[in-house]
Structures are given as structure tokens and as C-alpha cells.
Scaffold this motif. Structure first.
Motif, PDB file in Angstrom:
ATOM      1  N   ALA A   1       0.863  -1.187   0.000  1.00 46.48           N
ATOM      2  CA  ALA A   1       0.000   0.000   0.000  1.00 46.48           C
ATOM      3  C   ALA A   1       0.896   1.233   0.000  1.00 46.48           C
ATOM      4  CB  ALA A   1      -0.888  -0.001   1.236  1.00 46.48           C
ATOM      5  N   SER A   2       0.691   2.153  -0.921  1.00 42.85           N
ATOM      6  CA  SER A   2       1.549   3.331  -1.035  1.00 42.85           C
ATOM      7  C   SER A   2       1.189   4.345   0.042  1.00 42.85           C
ATOM      8  CB  SER A   2       1.386   3.980  -2.412  1.00 42.85           C
ATOM      9  OG  SER A   2       0.053   4.399  -2.596  1.00 42.85           O
ATOM     10  N   LYS A   3       2.147   5.214   0.318  1.00 44.91           N
ATOM     11  CA  LYS A   3       1.921   6.269   1.297  1.00 44.91           C
ATOM     12  C   LYS A   3       0.743   7.140   0.854  1.00 44.91           C
ATOM     13  CE  LYS A   3       4.829   7.130   4.845  1.00 44.91           C
ATOM     14  NZ  LYS A   3       4.482   7.763   6.118  1.00 44.91           N
ATOM     15  N   GLU A   4       0.020   7.694   1.815  1.00 46.77           N
ATOM     16  CA  GLU A   4      -1.088   8.569   1.464  1.00 46.77           C
ATOM     17  C   GLU A   4      -0.555   9.822   0.774  1.00 46.77           C
ATOM     18  OE1 GLU A   4      -2.886  10.719   4.828  1.00 46.77           O
ATOM     19  OE2 GLU A   4      -1.400   9.692   6.055  1.00 46.77           O
ATOM     20  N   ASP A   5      -1.330  10.406  -0.098  1.00 52.25           N
ATOM     21  CA  ASP A   5      -0.951  11.579  -0.865  1.00 52.25           C
ATOM     22  C   ASP A   5      -1.513  12.809  -0.165  1.00 52.25           C
ATOM     23  OD1 ASP A   5      -0.564  13.590  -2.726  1.00 52.25           O
ATOM     24  OD2 ASP A   5      -0.696  12.186  -4.404  1.00 52.25           O
ATOM     25  N   PHE A   6      -0.636  13.600   0.491  1.00 56.17           N
ATOM     26  CA  PHE A   6      -1.098  14.781   1.207  1.00 56.17           C
ATOM     27  C   PHE A   6      -1.694  15.819   0.257  1.00 56.17           C
ATOM     28  CE2 PHE A   6       2.146  13.745   4.675  1.00 56.17           C
ATOM     29  CZ  PHE A   6       1.186  13.122   5.452  1.00 56.17           C
ATOM     30  N   ALA A   7      -1.140  15.911  -0.963  1.00 52.38           N
ATOM     31  CA  ALA A   7      -1.673  16.871  -1.927  1.00 52.38           C
ATOM     32  C   ALA A   7      -3.108  16.507  -2.310  1.00 52.38           C
ATOM     33  CB  ALA A   7      -0.784  16.925  -3.161  1.00 52.38           C
ATOM     34  N   MET A   8      -3.342  15.247  -2.529  1.00 52.22           N
ATOM     35  CA  MET A   8      -4.687  14.791  -2.858  1.00 52.22           C
ATOM     36  C   MET A   8      -5.633  15.018  -1.679  1.00 52.22           C
ATOM     37  SD  MET A   8      -6.734  13.514  -5.085  1.00 52.22           S
ATOM     38  CE  MET A   8      -5.643  12.810  -6.344  1.00 52.22           C
ATOM     39  N   ALA A   9      -5.155  14.751  -0.468  1.00 53.37           N
ATOM     40  CA  ALA A   9      -5.982  14.973   0.717  1.00 53.37           C
ATOM     41  C   ALA A   9      -6.368  16.447   0.846  1.00 53.37           C
ATOM     42  CB  ALA A   9      -5.241  14.508   1.965  1.00 53.37           C
ATOM     43  N   TYR A  10      -5.417  17.344   0.530  1.00 54.70           N
ATOM     44  CA  TYR A  10      -5.714  18.782   0.610  1.00 54.70           C
ATOM     45  C   TYR A  10      -6.734  19.184  -0.451  1.00 54.70           C
ATOM     46  CZ  TYR A  10      -5.185  23.813   0.170  1.00 54.70           C
ATOM     47  OH  TYR A  10      -5.439  25.153   0.074  1.00 54.70           O
ATOM     48  N   ARG A  11      -6.604  18.653  -1.674  1.00 52.63           N
ATOM     49  CA  ARG A  11      -7.568  18.981  -2.736  1.00 52.63           C
ATOM     50  C   ARG A  11      -8.965  18.501  -2.360  1.00 52.63           C
ATOM     51  NH1 ARG A  11      -2.994  17.992  -6.195  1.00 52.63           N
ATOM     52  NH2 ARG A  11      -3.493  15.761  -6.339  1.00 52.63           N
ATOM     53  N   ASN A  12      -9.052  17.335  -1.755  1.00 49.59           N
ATOM     54  CA  ASN A  12     -10.349  16.830  -1.303  1.00 49.59           C
ATOM     55  C   ASN A  12     -10.922  17.730  -0.208  1.00 49.59           C
ATOM     56  OD1 ASN A  12     -10.218  14.667  -3.081  1.00 49.59           O
ATOM     57  ND2 ASN A  12      -9.283  13.295  -1.562  1.00 49.59           N
ATOM     58  N   TYR A  13     -10.034  18.211   0.666  1.00 49.40           N
ATOM     59  CA  TYR A  13     -10.465  19.102   1.756  1.00 49.40           C
ATOM     60  C   TYR A  13     -11.033  20.398   1.188  1.00 49.40           C
ATOM     61  CZ  TYR A  13      -9.906  22.484   5.558  1.00 49.40           C
ATOM     62  OH  TYR A  13     -10.113  23.487   6.476  1.00 49.40           O
ATOM     63  N   ILE A  14     -10.345  20.969   0.179  1.00 52.03           N
ATOM     64  CA  ILE A  14     -10.801  22.222  -0.423  1.00 52.03           C
ATOM     65  C   ILE A  14     -12.157  22.032  -1.110  1.00 52.03           C
ATOM     66  CG2 ILE A  14     -10.320  23.887  -2.269  1.00 52.03           C
ATOM     67  CD1 ILE A  14      -8.695  24.398   0.187  1.00 52.03           C
ATOM     68  N   SER A  15     -12.312  20.936  -1.812  1.00 50.07           N
ATOM     69  CA  SER A  15     -13.528  20.719  -2.587  1.00 50.07           C
ATOM     70  C   SER A  15     -14.741  20.418  -1.716  1.00 50.07           C
ATOM     71  CB  SER A  15     -13.311  19.565  -3.580  1.00 50.07           C
ATOM     72  OG  SER A  15     -13.036  18.354  -2.889  1.00 50.07           O
ATOM     73  N   THR A  16     -14.532  19.922  -0.505  1.00 52.44           N
ATOM     74  CA  THR A  16     -15.660  19.520   0.346  1.00 52.44           C
ATOM     75  C   THR A  16     -15.892  20.459   1.528  1.00 52.44           C
ATOM     76  OG1 THR A  16     -14.194  18.060   1.629  1.00 52.44           O
ATOM     77  CG2 THR A  16     -15.363  17.087  -0.248  1.00 52.44           C
ATOM     78  N   ASN A  17     -14.959  21.383   1.769  1.00 48.97           N
ATOM     79  CA  ASN A  17     -15.059  22.252   2.946  1.00 48.97           C
ATOM     80  C   ASN A  17     -15.219  23.707   2.498  1.00 48.97           C
ATOM     81  OD1 ASN A  17     -14.791  23.652   5.362  1.00 48.97           O
ATOM     82  ND2 ASN A  17     -13.253  22.236   6.175  1.00 48.97           N
TER      83      ASN A  17
END
Length: 645
Positions: free
Chosen positions: A326-342
Motif C-alpha cells: 500500500a503506497s503512502k497517502e498523498d497529502f496533496a490529494m488529501a488537501y484537494r479533497n479538503y478544499i472541494s468539500t469544505n
């Protein structure tokens, strides 16, 4: 928006107890509170693709190029009155982002997409005044070390402040900025450097910031302002930067790994990882954000250290595979998801903000006043720039112990050595009736004086970094700098040449025109200096420059006509003889000394092949040397134009 209005009021009303001149000076420099917005900024460069492991390498195989994104869809917004810090590991794109925002095109050689807005207007629409609205404090502190703090800032004030301001108000503006940054107590102290002891590293950094503040920029960018400083100096600089923001200025800085008390001074934070934004929000909210992703900051740890370690480990392991595949989580992707949902995310709220019509009218009025004050690309006229640069160089020349004073001593000592040596040298019998002792003394005079100019190469390249920074800031023209440098070098080395020639002329017992010796040797030395200017303008560093200069100088000396006389130069190399600037100086000196009709003088001219060249008079040789002087100077100027900061 009411908060911003209060801060603007504070900026307009100085908090110092200075004189009325100081107050008027601050009000005479329009200040426009401005937000800075970066929208979907994408920056790619072309790089060579290295062979895969195990693939055979070839020196003649052209490597293919690939596009590498240094910044990937970066969006942030900085507002007046707040400090925005950009953090990330080395190579994450911090300085690249700052360079793009500051429009430092000299450092940019890739494809740019996205928008950079100043008060919701593209920065390029501001034209030439953009560099005055956005100040950029680079990581390097480049100064003339012999100047005092006040002299350094006064020079910058005359270069940067509007022509409509008189000298009294400019001096008052300098005093106000020194007071604002706590530099008043060292105003008469020399900045210092490698040779001269001066102010501390933290004080130098504040002087660099003060130079940018003179023109009251709306946005202040700082690249690693605390880098290389002691803990105390770094904290003092950080506090000074925070105070600037509290006065209504938009402050954006890059920082690698700040200590906890410095981190607490930041209002907003951008975390970059391999060109991607992994967090943009309040500095105090960064730890809770990552705690929500399952990365709690250990008790007692510095939050900045925790965040940087987290991102660095993420970058190191992102391309690797864990034991569970399992690859490390992608912080950039997590931030983009945060922006789009918050909808309450800082970026979302900032981009949704809009100024009131009254605020826009006030800003437009200030901007129009700013455009009137700075109606030309450069604040100072060209001749004013030349005069100020010449004055600064002359002060440095007079005060620096290793530039002019040491050169005078060396020239006098060697003139005494050369004069006493060749005064007792006898002619060689095998050379017949020629005057060997005087001819070799003339050649040695040229060789010594040309070699003594080598010291100017290192000085030229040292000063070049300061020139590139000041030119990038829009302080003066390239031609102004080059003309001032030419004036100072020509004046100083002509004086040294006259001192040297007077001593050797009488000690050796030369008989030619003393005036011609002055003129010819002075022109020749300035040709050598012009060659240094051409090489120094194009060389990457002083080592490369010195090697190139040694090559050119040695070749010119070899084909001067003394080591191998003109008639004995092989046909394939005769062009090099005519191209040698040494040859024209040596031939002119021979004509001056031996064209007296005597048998010994005629024999000497015949031996060196000068007698039969009727068109080559001694003054024609000087004219040709002047042509070399102009040619080398033009080459140096063109190379400086093309040099990137």
C-alpha cells in the motif's frame, strides 16, 4: 475589510517620534494596501532524461528531454496585515514560487500557466510600476562593504524614490525606515564584509529589507530571511517582519525550518511538497489539520519540525512500496479533497472576498498617484544614475584597503625594482647594434601593467552579483552601471600608470616623449581592463574568468613581436600577431623611443620589423588601441545585458 482599513491608517500615520520632515516623507510615498492572489499556477521546465539503471551510456547519444513540474496548480491568497509563510523541504518549489510572483523572468526558463493577481488585477497590467509595488528581498545580502548603513540606504533612496521628492524628504524617508527597522544606532557603521569588519548578519538582513521598504511596496516578498543567522538575530528579523505586516503590508516569506517562537509569528501558512500545495490555512490550524489525517504532533515538539518531518518522510517514501504493497497517502490529494468539500477552508473564503466600491475607489486613486510619481521606468534619470554609481565606486575605492591603496604601493615598489634593474642591464653583443636593454624594459612595462589589472577580475565578478540584484529590482540601467564603472576604472588605473611611468622613465633613462608614454601606456592598461570587463561580464565565476583572462593575456603577450619578432612569426600565425593588443602597444613604444634617426635606434626598429611599416606611426598605434578599448567595452556591455540574475 474594516480590519484592513485600520491597518492602512496605521501605515499612513507613522508611529515614530521623528520630525515633521519624516512624517511628510512617509506621506509623500503612496502606499497601496494590496492582496496577492495565485490561481492555479503551474510551472514546468525541460530536463534531460537520465538513462535507466543498466542501460548503456554513450557520450554521443543525445538524451531525450522530459517536462518536470516545479509547481503544480498552486493556489493561495495573501492579504494585507498578515504574514504568510511558505514552508517545505529543499526542492519543494518555495523560491520558484517567490520568483514567479516577483516576476523575476531572469530565473524563469519554463512554461507558465495560471494567474498572479495584485488586488484582483493581473500583475502584468501594472507595467513598470509592478517592481515598486512588489518588493523582493533575496536570500543573499550583497553590499558595498565600505559604505555605512546610512550611505547604503541613501544611495538606494536616490535610485528608488520619485524624482518629485527633494533630497531633504528622501533623507527623512531614510531616517524613518531606519527607525522602523531598528537601525538608527548603527547608521554610521560600515556594512562590512570579508575584509572590513561591520554590522552583524541580522543587521545586514534588516538593511536589505530597509532598501525594499524605501519605496513603500504593497507586497513584500522575502526569500529565507532568517537563513544563516544566529537564533537571536533570526528572531529579531522575524519580529521586524511581523511588525511590517501589522502596519498594513502584505508579507510573504519562505522559511525552511523555523524555531517555535518564530513559527508563532506567522499568521498564514503554505506547505509545499514537490511543487504541490499540501496545506494552506492559518499557521495555528496546521497541526489540527494534520491531526485530522492521523498525524498528531507529539507533546513538546516544535510544530514546524513536525510538519517538515512529516512532509519530508512523505516525499522520501511516496515512490517506494510498503510491506503491505500500500503506497503512502498523498497529502496533496488529501488537501484537494479538503478544499472541494469544505466551504469554510481559508482559500475558499479568501477567493470569495471582494472589496467594497469605496475601497476600490480609494485604491484606484492611490494607484493613479503612484503612476504619476513613477511616470518612467526608472525613478532616477540616467545621468543621475551614472553620477550616483560613480560616487559610490569612488568612495569604495578610497576606503577599501586592498583595492586602491595596496595597488599604489605595489606599483611604486615594482616601478623602483624595474627601474633599478633595467638601468644597469647591458645590451647583448649577439643582437648587434640594437638597444636590447631598453626594448626589453618596454616589453616588461607592458607585461607588468597588464598583469596588475588581473586583480580587477575578481572585484568585477564580486560586484556583478550586487549589480544583478539591483538591476532586477529596477534601480538603474545596465548602461548606467557600465558607464560609471568605466569612468572609475579609467580614472584610477590611469593615475596608477602615471605614477609607474614617471618612476621607470627616469630610472631606466628613456629618451622618448614622456607625454606619449603617459598616453600610450594608460590607453594600453585600459584596454587590458576592458578585456577584463568583457570576460568578467560573461564568466560564470572568478575562477573561470581568471583562467580565460590568463589564456588571452598569454596569447597576446606571446605574439607581441618581442618574444618572436614579426618577420619570424609563421605565416599561419601572423593573424594572431596583428590581433594582439600587446603588439600595438609595444610597436608604438618602440617608435616613440627609437625613431630618433640614430643608428642604434634604426637598427632596433629594423630588428623588430617596425621600421618598414610607414603607416604605423606611434599615434596610429594609440588610435588602434582605442579601437580595442571600445570593442572590448561594447562586448562587456552586451554580455552584461544578457546576464541573468
Amino acid at each position: 475589510m474594516a480590519e484592513t482599513a485600520v491597518r492602512v491608517e496605521v501605515e499612513k500615520a507613522p508611529s515614530t517620534s521623528a520630525s515633521s520632515h519624516t512624517e511628510n516623507a512617509e506621506l509623500d510615498v503612496p502606499f497601496i494596501p494590496a492582496s496577492l492572489t495565485v490561481l492555479d499556477l503551474h510551472y514546468e521546465v525541460s530536463i534531460k532524461q537520465h538513462p535507466n539503471e543498466g542501460e548503456k551510456k554513450s557520450l554521443f547519444k543525445r538524451l531525450p528531454t522530459v517536462q518536470r513540474a516545479l509547481l503544480n496548480k498552486v493556489s493561495v491568497k495573501a492579504t494585507p496585515g498578515r504574514v504568510l509563510a511558505i514552508m517545505g523541504p529543499s526542492g519543494s518549489g518555495k523560491t520558484t514560487l517567490l520568483d514567479l510572483v516577483a516576476d523575476r523572468q531572469a530565473r524563469i526558463n519554463g512554461n507558465i500557466e495560471g494567474q498572479i493577481l495584485l488586488n484582483d488585477v493581473p500583475v502584468k497590467d501594472y507595467g513598470a510600476i509592478c517592481k515598486r509595488l512588489v518588493g523582493y528581498v533575496t536570500q543573499e545580502d550583497d553590499f558595498i562593504e565600505t559604505l555605512t548603513v546610512q550611505e547604503t540606504l541613501t544611495f538606494a533612496a536616490h535610485m528608488k524614490l520619485p524624482r518629485s521628492m527633494n533630497n531633504v524628504d528622501k533623507a527623512a524617508r531614510v531616517n524613518a525606515v531606519m527607525h522602523e527597522l531598528g537601525l538608527t544606532h548603527i547608521r554610521q557603521t560600515k556594512v562590512g564584509g570579508k575584509v572590513i569588519r561591520g554590522i552583524s548578519g541580522g543587521e545586514k538582513r534588516r538593511v536589505t529589507i530597509a532598501i525594499e521598504l524605501l519605496s513603500s511596496p504593497s507586497v513584500l516578498l522575502l526569500d529565507e530571511p532568517t537563513s544563516g543567522l544566529s537564533a537571536t538575530d533570526a528572531l529579531n528579523v522575524a519580529k521586524a517582519i511581523e511588525e511590517l505586516a501589522r502596519r498594513g503590508r502584505t508579507v510573504i516569506l519562505t522559511v525552511h525550518q523555523p524555531r517555535s517562537d518564530i513559527y508563532e509569528l506567522f499568521d498564514d501558512l503554505v506547505l509545499l511538497s514537490q511543487g504541490n500545495v499540501v496545506y494552506f490555512g492559518s499557521a495555528s490550524g496546521a497541526s489540527p489539520y494534520f491531526e485530522g489525517l492521523g498525524h498528531e504532533c507529539p507533546v513538546g515538539w516544535n510544530v514546524a519540525d513536525h510538519l517538515l518531518d512529516l512532509i519530508t518522510l512523505h516525499e522520501t517514501d511516496k515512490t517506494q512500496t510498503l510491506a503491505s504493497n500500500a503506497s503512502k497517502e498523498d497529502f496533496a490529494m488529501a488537501y484537494r479533497n479538503y478544499i472541494s468539500t469544505n466551504g469554510d477552508a481559508l482559500l475558499t473564503r479568501r477567493l470569495a472576498e471582494s472589496s467594497s466600491s469605496n475601497e476600490k475607489q480609494e485604491r484606484d486613486a492611490l494607484l493613479n498617484k503612484y503612476r504619476q510619481e513613477y511616470s518612467t521606468e526608472y525613478a532616477a534619470r540616467t545621468m543621475t544614475q551614472v553620477m550616483l554609481l560613480t560616487k559610490r565606486s569612488l568612495i569604495n575605492l578610497a576606503r577599501h584597503p586592498t583595492i586602491f591603496q595596496a595597488s599604489v604601493f605595489i606599483h611604486v615598489v615594482f616601478a623602483l625594482v624595474v627601474g633599478s634593474l633595467f638601468s644597469g642591464l647591458k645590451d647583448r653583443p649577439e643582437m648587434g647594434a640594437t638597444s636590447f636593454n631598453k626594448s626589453i624594459s618596454l616589453f616588461f612595462i607592458c607585461s607588468f601593467l597588464a598583469t596588475m589589472t588581473f586583480a580587477a577580475m575578481a572585484q568585477f565578478i564580486i560586484e556583478r552579483s550586487l549589480f544583478l540584484r539591483e538591476r532586477a529590482a529596477g534601480m538603474y540601467r545596465t548602461t548606467s552601471y557600465f558607464l560609471a564603472k568605466t569612468i572609475v576604472e579609467t580614472l584610477s588605473y590611469t593615475i596608477l600608470t602615471v605614477v609607474f611611468v614617471v618612476i621607470v622613465y627616469f630610472l631606466i633613462g628613456l629618451n622618448g616623449s614622456l607625454i606619449y608614454y603617459f598616453v600610450s601606456v594608460a590607453v594600453f592598461v585600459n584596454v587590458a581592463l576592458s578585456l577584463i570587463a568583457a570576460i568578467g561580464a560573461g564568466a560564470e565565476n572568478s575562477e573561470v574568468g581568471m583562467n580565460m583572462l590568463s589564456l588571452f593575456n598569454t596569447m597576446a603577450m606571446l605574439f607581441s613581436g618581442f618574444i618572436v619578432v614579426r618577420e619570424q612569426v609563421p605565416r599561419g600565425w601572423i593573424w594572431m600577431h596583428w590581433a594582439s593588443y600587446y603588439q600595438w602597444a609595444f610597436s608604438g613604444l618602440l617608435k616613440n623611443e627609437f625613431d630618433d634617426g640614430s643608428s642604434k635606434g634604426t637598427a632596433t626598429l629594423v630588428y623588430y620589423g617596425v621600421q618598414n611599416l610607414d603607416w604605423l606611426t606611434k599615434w596610429n598605434a594609440v588610435i588602434i588601441l582605442l579601437g580595442y578599448f571600445v570593442l572590448f567595452r561594447l562586448i562587456g556591455l552586451l554580455l552584461l545585458f544578457s546576464k541573468r540574475a
